[in-house]
Design an enzyme around this catalytic site. Structure first.
Site, mmCIF file in Angstrom:
data_model
loop_
_atom_site.group_PDB
_atom_site.id
_atom_site.type_symbol
_atom_site.label_atom_id
_atom_site.label_comp_id
_atom_site.label_asym_id
_atom_site.label_seq_id
_atom_site.Cartn_x
_atom_site.Cartn_y
_atom_site.Cartn_z
ATOM 1 C CD1 TRP A 101 -2.001 -2.143 2.109
ATOM 2 C CD2 TRP A 101 -2.882 -1.482 0.161
ATOM 3 N NE1 TRP A 101 -2.977 -3.040 1.745
ATOM 4 C CE2 TRP A 101 -3.530 -2.666 0.575
ATOM 5 C CE3 TRP A 101 -3.267 -0.884 -1.039
ATOM 6 C CZ2 TRP A 101 -4.543 -3.269 -0.181
ATOM 7 C CZ3 TRP A 101 -4.277 -1.479 -1.789
ATOM 8 C CH2 TRP A 101 -4.902 -2.650 -1.362
ATOM 9 C CG ASP A 168 -3.398 3.619 4.093
ATOM 10 O OD1 ASP A 168 -4.476 3.459 4.713
ATOM 11 O OD2 ASP A 168 -3.062 2.925 3.111
ATOM 12 C CE LYS A 192 -8.837 -3.595 4.093
ATOM 13 N NZ LYS A 192 -7.823 -2.700 3.620
HETATM 14 C C1 LIG Z 1 -7.284 -2.251 2.233
HETATM 15 C C2 LIG Z 1 -6.238 -1.209 2.284
HETATM 16 C C3 LIG Z 1 -6.126 -0.223 1.291
HETATM 17 C C4 LIG Z 1 -7.008 -0.188 0.070
HETATM 18 O O1 LIG Z 1 -8.207 0.356 0.404
HETATM 19 P P1 LIG Z 1 -9.331 0.649 -0.705
HETATM 20 O O2 LIG Z 1 -10.407 1.229 0.147
HETATM 21 O O3 LIG Z 1 -9.683 -0.665 -1.326
HETATM 22 O O4 LIG Z 1 -8.787 1.594 -1.688
HETATM 23 C C5 LIG Z 1 -5.154 0.737 1.441
HETATM 24 N N1 LIG Z 1 -4.329 0.746 2.497
HETATM 25 C C6 LIG Z 1 -4.400 -0.195 3.472
HETATM 26 C C7 LIG Z 1 -3.463 -0.138 4.619
HETATM 27 C C8 LIG Z 1 -5.361 -1.196 3.387
HETATM 28 O O5 LIG Z 1 -5.437 -2.123 4.350
#
Ligand SMILES: *Cc1c(COP(=O)(O)O)cnc(C)c1O
Length: 353
Positions: A101, A168, A192
């Site tokens: 990511w 993030d 999540k």
């Molecule tokens: C799942 C995830 C993403 C992607 O998220 P989307 O909502 O599908 O764009 C990005 N960063 C992390 C840390 C994730 O766990």
């Protein structure tokens, strides 16, 4: 049989949230309307938005200097949204490259400005969180992925720098207390730890905005979204509603301090078994880097993998197959995973013959 959902995401939600979310599909709080058919400009939805924002501010101690936004496009849209709004072409953003990511965020950021990779664990297939680095001066911001969902690693401490952190936090938001004052932007896809897929939470320090020269499309300008109270266009009404229910649940559990204790206790149970049981091995290089949210491990003998998966599934443990880039197993034990769920998996490990 009700399965125990260990999936990395979309992921488990509290059972009480699912019940309430289902009831609201029929009839939202006795209004005679389904939550699926209410206007995003109705008083009923306005109350949902207000309560969700108030809960976020209360749980994380978020002051008025920050805007709280409910956007669409997922965390993946924030990879470029952050850069578009913060970074001029001649300016540099620092990155801690700790997984797939982060790498995606780096790629998107390069479209808008310069990138300095401060530290990276890529050469070790991202199996640890770098510690021996210093952050250079003069960066516009420093981006990190607080929890690496795929590789099972998590930042325990955050970088020492005067630059604002952009994080993030998709897979560990609201799982623990954090030093909010270090952060300029926090973003998280809901699926999540917060709710169903379809909404992305963004917490953004307002004084960082308005410093880029490029023209921004309205939908991609945090200032427009703040001014519009996340209703510049039709927001994802139902995912926001379910997120609000989940935030209420977190508060009822005792807030972030209680979540942190709950998550530490669950992760310890599982990591202790991985360390004790000779038939399993963790995939993360050191204890410091281990994630409390996504626990990655393998069978010591590859030949056991299919049999262990079958034994776990027979006990109702769903979604423990590891990501293809790591292999083995990944048990995602987000906020909503009860202690008993982890106990079930640990018992399968203990009894695995
Ligand atoms: C799942 C995830 C993403 C992607 O998220 P989307 O909502 O599908 O764009 C990005 N960063 C992390 C840390 C994730 O766990």
């Amino acid at each position: 049989m009700k399965k125990i959902n260990f999936s990395a995401g979309p992921a488990i939600l509290p059972a009480s949230v699912i019940t309430q979310a289902a009831a609201a599909v029929e009839n939202l709080d006795g209004s005679g309307l389904s939550v699926l058919e209410i206007s995003h400009r109705s008083d009923a939805f306005d109350a949902v938005l207000q309560e969700a924002e108030a809960l976020i501010r209360e749980l994380m101690n978020v002051g008025d200097e920050y805007g709280v936004l409910f956007l669409s496009g997922g965390a993946s849209t924030q990879f470029f949204y952050t850069a578009m709004n913060l970074l001029n072409p001649e300016e540099t953003a620092g990155f801690l490259d700790t997984g797939a990511w982060s790498a995606k965020a780096i790629k998107e950021t390069k479209l808008f400005g310069k990138v300095d990779i401060i530290a990276s664990s890529e050469a070790a297939n991202y199996n640890y969180i770098p510690r021996d680095y210093s952050v250079p001066e003069g960066l516009k911001y420093v981006h990190l992925t607080s929890n690496n969902t795929i590789f099972g690693t998590q930042f325990r401490d955050f970088p020492e720098t005067d630059a604002p952190l952009v994080a993030d936090m998709s897979s560990d938001i609201f799982s623990r207390r954090i030093p909010l004052e270090k952060f300029g932007i926090i973003y998280a896809g809901a699926q999540k730890n917060l709710g169903p897929a379809g909404v992305t939470l963004v917490i953004v320090r307002k004084d960082l905005l308005g410093t880029v020269q490029r023209p921004l499309p309205s939908m991609l300008d945090y200032r427009v979204q703040i001014k519009g109270g996340s209703t510049f266009n039709t927001p994802p009404v139902y995912p926001i509603y379910v997120m609000m229910l989940t935030l209420r649940w977190i508060k009822e559990q005792g807030g972030l301090e209680a979540m942190e204790k709950h998550n530490e206790r669950k992760a310890k149970l599982l990591y202790d078994e991985i360390d004790r049981n000779p038939r399993f091995e963790g995939t993360v290089a050191n204890e410091y880097s281990r994630s409390l949210m996504n626990v990655t491990f393998t069978c010591t003998d590859d030949a056991d993998t299919d049999a262990f998966l079958a034994a776990a599934e027979a006990a109702g443990c769903d979604g423990i197959t590891g990501h293809r880039s790591v292999g083995g197993f990944r048990a995602s034990i987000y906020n909503s995973m009860p202690y008993e769920g982890v106990e079930t998996l640990v018992n399968v490990m203990k009894n695995f013959k």
